[in-house]
Design an enzyme around this catalytic site. Structure first.
Site, PDB file in Angstrom:
ATOM      1  N   HIS A   1       0.883  -1.191   0.000  1.00  0.00           N
ATOM      2  CA  HIS A   1       0.000   0.000   0.000  1.00  0.00           C
ATOM      3  C   HIS A   1       0.912   1.231   0.000  1.00  0.00           C
ATOM      4  O   HIS A   1       1.751   1.382  -0.881  1.00  0.00           O
ATOM      5  CB  HIS A   1      -0.916  -0.108   1.223  1.00  0.00           C
TER       6      HIS A   1
ATOM      7  N   GLY B 101       5.794  -0.084  -6.978  1.00  0.00           N
ATOM      8  CA  GLY B 101       5.327   1.091  -7.719  1.00  0.00           C
ATOM      9  C   GLY B 101       4.598   0.723  -8.996  1.00  0.00           C
ATOM     10  O   GLY B 101       4.271   1.590  -9.800  1.00  0.00           O
ATOM     11  N   PHE B 102       4.336  -0.586  -9.177  1.00  0.00           N
ATOM     12  CA  PHE B 102       3.598  -1.033 -10.369  1.00  0.00           C
ATOM     13  C   PHE B 102       2.412  -1.884  -9.953  1.00  0.00           C
ATOM     14  O   PHE B 102       2.459  -2.580  -8.950  1.00  0.00           O
ATOM     15  CB  PHE B 102       4.504  -1.858 -11.290  1.00  0.00           C
TER      16      PHE B 102
ATOM     17  N   HIS C 284      -1.985  -2.432  -9.587  1.00  0.00           N
ATOM     18  CA  HIS C 284      -3.005  -1.870  -8.705  1.00  0.00           C
ATOM     19  C   HIS C 284      -4.191  -2.825  -8.646  1.00  0.00           C
ATOM     20  O   HIS C 284      -4.499  -3.474  -9.643  1.00  0.00           O
ATOM     21  CB  HIS C 284      -3.472  -0.503  -9.236  1.00  0.00           C
TER      22      HIS C 284
ATOM     23  N   ARG D  16      -3.805   8.814 -11.622  1.00  0.00           N
ATOM     24  CA  ARG D  16      -3.036   9.884 -10.981  1.00  0.00           C
ATOM     25  C   ARG D  16      -1.632  10.018 -11.560  1.00  0.00           C
ATOM     26  O   ARG D  16      -0.951  11.015 -11.353  1.00  0.00           O
ATOM     27  CB  ARG D  16      -2.936   9.616  -9.464  1.00  0.00           C
TER      28      ARG D  16
ATOM     29  N   ASP E   6       2.741   5.793  -6.678  1.00  0.00           N
ATOM     30  CA  ASP E   6       3.932   5.747  -5.828  1.00  0.00           C
ATOM     31  C   ASP E   6       5.235   5.720  -6.628  1.00  0.00           C
ATOM     32  O   ASP E   6       6.293   6.050  -6.088  1.00  0.00           O
ATOM     33  CB  ASP E   6       3.874   4.513  -4.909  1.00  0.00           C
TER      34      ASP E   6
ATOM     35  N   ARG F 101      -3.509  11.910   3.407  1.00  0.00           N
ATOM     36  CA  ARG F 101      -4.617  10.949   3.475  1.00  0.00           C
ATOM     37  C   ARG F 101      -5.445  11.100   4.747  1.00  0.00           C
ATOM     38  O   ARG F 101      -6.585  10.605   4.819  1.00  0.00           O
ATOM     39  CB  ARG F 101      -4.079   9.514   3.305  1.00  0.00           C
TER      40      ARG F 101
ATOM     41  N   ARG G   8     -18.411  -7.041   9.904  1.00  0.00           N
ATOM     42  CA  ARG G   8     -18.110  -8.345  10.492  1.00  0.00           C
ATOM     43  C   ARG G   8     -18.362  -9.396   9.413  1.00  0.00           C
ATOM     44  O   ARG G   8     -19.470  -9.946   9.323  1.00  0.00           O
ATOM     45  CB  ARG G   8     -19.023  -8.556  11.702  1.00  0.00           C
TER      46      ARG G   8
HETATM   47  N1  COA Z   1       5.406  -6.479 -10.363  1.00  0.00           N
HETATM   48  C1  COA Z   1       5.423  -7.654 -11.020  1.00  0.00           C
HETATM   49  N2  COA Z   1       4.318  -8.373 -11.242  1.00  0.00           N
HETATM   50  C2  COA Z   1       3.143  -7.859 -10.792  1.00  0.00           C
HETATM   51  C3  COA Z   1       3.062  -6.643 -10.122  1.00  0.00           C
HETATM   52  C4  COA Z   1       4.262  -5.947  -9.903  1.00  0.00           C
HETATM   53  N3  COA Z   1       4.262  -4.771  -9.239  1.00  0.00           N
HETATM   54  N4  COA Z   1       1.788  -6.394  -9.789  1.00  0.00           N
HETATM   55  C5  COA Z   1       1.079  -7.430 -10.248  1.00  0.00           C
HETATM   56  N5  COA Z   1       1.898  -8.322 -10.844  1.00  0.00           N
HETATM   57  C6  COA Z   1       1.513  -9.568 -11.458  1.00  0.00           C
HETATM   58  C7  COA Z   1       1.310 -10.642 -10.402  1.00  0.00           C
HETATM   59  O1  COA Z   1       2.508 -11.329 -10.138  1.00  0.00           O
HETATM   60  C8  COA Z   1       0.265 -11.508 -11.045  1.00  0.00           C
HETATM   61  O2  COA Z   1       0.889 -12.330 -11.977  1.00  0.00           O
HETATM   62  P1  COA Z   1       0.398 -13.861 -12.156  1.00  0.00           P
HETATM   63  O3  COA Z   1      -1.018 -13.769 -12.609  1.00  0.00           O
HETATM   64  O4  COA Z   1       1.355 -14.395 -13.171  1.00  0.00           O
HETATM   65  O5  COA Z   1       0.547 -14.480 -10.814  1.00  0.00           O
HETATM   66  C9  COA Z   1      -0.607 -10.525 -11.810  1.00  0.00           C
HETATM   67  O6  COA Z   1       0.235  -9.396 -12.074  1.00  0.00           O
HETATM   68  C10 COA Z   1      -1.832 -10.078 -11.034  1.00  0.00           C
HETATM   69  O7  COA Z   1      -1.400  -9.518  -9.830  1.00  0.00           O
HETATM   70  P2  COA Z   1      -2.151  -9.616  -8.448  1.00  0.00           P
HETATM   71  O8  COA Z   1      -1.130  -9.751  -7.367  1.00  0.00           O
HETATM   72  O9  COA Z   1      -3.234 -10.640  -8.517  1.00  0.00           O
HETATM   73  O10 COA Z   1      -2.845  -8.226  -8.374  1.00  0.00           O
HETATM   74  P3  COA Z   1      -3.467  -7.625  -7.066  1.00  0.00           P
HETATM   75  O11 COA Z   1      -4.617  -6.850  -7.512  1.00  0.00           O
HETATM   76  O12 COA Z   1      -3.717  -8.628  -6.019  1.00  0.00           O
HETATM   77  O13 COA Z   1      -2.254  -6.763  -6.506  1.00  0.00           O
HETATM   78  C11 COA Z   1      -0.866  -5.027  -5.903  1.00  0.00           C
HETATM   79  C12 COA Z   1      -2.176  -5.431  -6.575  1.00  0.00           C
HETATM   80  C13 COA Z   1      -0.841  -3.531  -5.770  1.00  0.00           C
HETATM   81  C14 COA Z   1      -0.797  -5.672  -4.491  1.00  0.00           C
HETATM   82  C15 COA Z   1       0.309  -5.540  -6.759  1.00  0.00           C
HETATM   83  O14 COA Z   1       0.214  -4.990  -8.049  1.00  0.00           O
HETATM   84  C16 COA Z   1       1.663  -5.206  -6.137  1.00  0.00           C
HETATM   85  O15 COA Z   1       2.143  -5.946  -5.291  1.00  0.00           O
HETATM   86  N6  COA Z   1       2.306  -4.066  -6.564  1.00  0.00           N
HETATM   87  C17 COA Z   1       3.549  -3.621  -5.992  1.00  0.00           C
HETATM   88  C18 COA Z   1       3.333  -2.814  -4.719  1.00  0.00           C
HETATM   89  C19 COA Z   1       2.775  -1.445  -4.999  1.00  0.00           C
HETATM   90  O16 COA Z   1       3.268  -0.719  -5.835  1.00  0.00           O
HETATM   91  N7  COA Z   1       1.752  -1.104  -4.235  1.00  0.00           N
HETATM   92  C20 COA Z   1       1.117   0.220  -4.317  1.00  0.00           C
HETATM   93  C21 COA Z   1      -0.263   0.087  -4.871  1.00  0.00           C
HETATM   94  S1  COA Z   1      -1.000   1.668  -5.136  1.00  0.00           S
END
Ligand code: COA
Length: 374
Positions: free
Chosen positions: A221, A257-258, A260, A269, A311, A336, A355
């Protein structure tokens, strides 16, 4: 896992909100109906904070009054200042942020009053005082004197002043303001949902924001802006970026940073923040991080079709502004607080205890054997 389990509440709509709308299909985000890009273009951060808290944009008189109210509430107690000064110098500033809001809850005369009026008063106090407490830690952990807030300065100017003892150029202040506007609110993200969950037991705003800060800290997050900078420091120079990102993807590692949970075609944004990251890079005459940024972004889109989230550009922008890496997520907190407070008030206004259910997958029912029979 059975189909009826929605792990991570994926795709579940849990409540209504009038505060913001994330529209991934058209790559748009609105606060109270206004496009965030439009707000960035035409408003300062205080106007947007007012909008989030009060549902409408302020006119000149209301903005002046709001700014005055913030100014009048900026000072922290001697007690809190001393607590901050005595915090371990190696403490993570997010843990400090979580603790200072909790201490403010001990000191606030309205803590146990959850009326809408008291909640607004407390929201303003938390919003106004948290930057002062965090700037105090920013300086005291380096053995520097704490700088008190200065009247007549806007939110961003005052924060820079309290951290660095000086105010940077208008362009830097504008870029900082933009980052705060973009960070202010984002519907039911994990920290906001945490704040709403805590509120749903009829707990108070300080408890809800303290919990939300703990949630924001995680690298999936808000902690991602800090993680982005660690990643950039690991890459070191633009020439290393291509090899680094390809290796990282080959190893199937997550790139900070990648991606969502909601936006799958790009974070609404990012274009605005990217524009200001470029401006700050130019002003600071340092394009190293921008070059790393471009290479990593291009490969991520080309190879994985995964786009940067906000981010990614904020991390290096804050670095260029002179903030230490572990201070990036606390800056996110300062902004925030407005979104969390609006959600806490919205939750109180139409509360239902949150709940959910779980599916039990542990041991079958069994009898307790007496100690000497086990
Ligand atoms: N780098 C590499 N691969 C990524 C990725 C990233 N930042 N974000 C998603 N993926 C890949 C996952 O590995 C997954 O691949 P798979 O289907 O082969 O297993 C696919 O994309 C789907 O990702 P998933 O984890 O199911 O998406 P999510 O909706 O649960 O997760 C986040 C969203 C934000 C948790 C995830 O993108 C992430 O961990 N990002 C990095 C942390 C970050 O920047 N957070 C700030 C969010 S604003």
């Amino acid at each position: 896992m059975s189909d009826d389990i929605k792990k991570g509440l994926l795709g579940i709509v849990v409540d209504e909100t009038t505060i913001s709308q994330v529209m991934p299909d058209i790559n748009s985000l609105t606060y109270r109906g206004y496009a965030v890009q439009d707000l960035c273009e035409k408003c300062c951060f205080e106007e947007v904070a007012y909008l989030i808290l009060n549902k409408e944009l302020p006119n000149k008189t209301k903005l002046k009054k709001f700014k005055k109210e913030l100014e009048n509430n900026r000072n922290i107690t001697i007690n809190l200042r001393e607590i901050v000064k005595h915090m371990p110098k190696k403490a993570h500033p997010m843990d400090v942020a979580r603790t200072v809001v909790s201490v403010m809850g001990l000191e606030d005369k309205d803590t146990s009053n959850n009326s809408p009026q008291a909640n607004m008063r407390k929201a303003i106090r938390i919003f106004a005082k948290t930057p002062t407490a965090m700037a105090a830690f920013f300086r005291s952990r380096k053995g520097k004197n704490v700088i008190s807030p200065k009247k007549g300065l806007g939110f961003s100017e005052n924060f820079f002043y309290m951290c660095f003892g000086e105010i940077p150029s208008k362009e830097i202040i504008k870029a900082f303001d933009i980052s705060l506007i973009l960070y202010a609110e984002h519907s039911f993200n994990v920290s906001t949902f945490t704040a709403r969950t805590i509120t749903s037991s009829l707990s108070d705003i300080h408890s809800a924001i303290t919990g939300a800060i703990g949630s924001l800290k995680g690298p999936l997050h808000g902690g991602a802006n800090e993680a982005v900078m660690h990643m950039m420091n690991k890459i070191k120079k633009p020439e290393n970026a291509l090899k680094w990102i390809n290796n990282t993807l080959d190893k199937k590692e997550v790139v900070m940073g990648f991606g969502h949970r909601v936006y799958k075609k790009g974070d609404s944004r990012v274009p605005t923040m990217e524009k200001y990251f470029k401006k700050v890079s130019k002003i600071k005459n340092d394009k190293k991080f921008l070059k790393i940024y471009e290479t990593v972004k291009n490969v991520m889109i080309e190879r994985k079709d995964i786009h940067p989230n906000v981010d990614f550009p904020t991390g290096p922008t804050y670095h260029l502004m002179g903030f230490e890496t572990d201070f990036f997520t606390p800056i996110f907190v300062l902004s925030r607080i407005t979104g969390w407070s609006a959600h806490i008030m919205e939750q109180h206004a139409a509360n239902k205890l949150i709940r959910p259910l779980s599916k039990y997958s542990g041991e079958k029912h069994r009898k307790v054997m007496l100690l000497n029979q086990r």
